[in-house]
Design an enzyme around this catalytic site. Sequence first.
Site, short mmCIF file in Angstrom:
data_model
loop_
_atom_site.label_atom_id
_atom_site.label_comp_id
_atom_site.label_asym_id
_atom_site.label_seq_id
_atom_site.Cartn_x
_atom_site.Cartn_y
_atom_site.Cartn_z
N THR A 24 34.96 45.07 33.77
CA THR A 24 34.25 44.85 35.07
C THR A 24 34.78 44.25 36.23
O THR A 24 35.73 43.21 35.91
CB THR A 24 32.80 44.49 34.76
N ASP A 25 34.43 44.39 37.44
CA ASP A 25 34.87 43.46 38.54
C ASP A 25 33.79 42.26 38.73
O ASP A 25 32.90 42.23 38.06
CB ASP A 25 35.21 44.43 39.71
N ALA A 26 34.08 41.66 39.83
CA ALA A 26 33.34 40.57 39.93
C ALA A 26 32.00 40.95 40.46
O ALA A 26 30.89 40.24 40.35
CB ALA A 26 33.93 39.73 41.55
N VAL A 29 30.53 45.67 37.96
CA VAL A 29 30.66 47.19 37.81
C VAL A 29 32.21 47.42 37.32
O VAL A 29 32.97 46.73 37.26
CB VAL A 29 30.21 48.06 38.86
#
Length: 141
Positions: A24-26, A29
């Site tokens: 996931t990203d920041a 997601v």
Amino acid sequence: MPYINKMISNKNYSWPVRVYYEDTDAGGVVFYANYLKFFERARTEMLRAMGYEQDQLIADEGIIFVVRAVQVEFLIPARFNEQLQVSARVGQAKKASLIFEQQIKRGDEVLCEGSIRIACVDAKSMRPKAIPEKLLEQIKA
């Protein structure tokens, strides 16, 4: 998908993928590039289910499969800890290339779909090389 001209198989291979925190990203997601990794895993597992290991294809046939083109549509985000299903289906098979149609789903919901053109190349020269006939026949069956 614009690459797909003729469907040669209705087989749809599916591989489960769990979304890990590292995927996931920041924003929490799945980072867009990781969908390509999920697609790669499903294609590799599809070959494995057909009895072909990629390291053995290098050793025995002197070939590797490389990605030549990708078209992806990101429809709905996947999130941490979700269980997904990644499908792979050969939409077109030529002498030295394959086009895979792939989807990533959460239940019945399509999150991402792509068309991936794979080229078969000589492991040493990196020049196009025919897919071994036995493998090509299995793919088309």
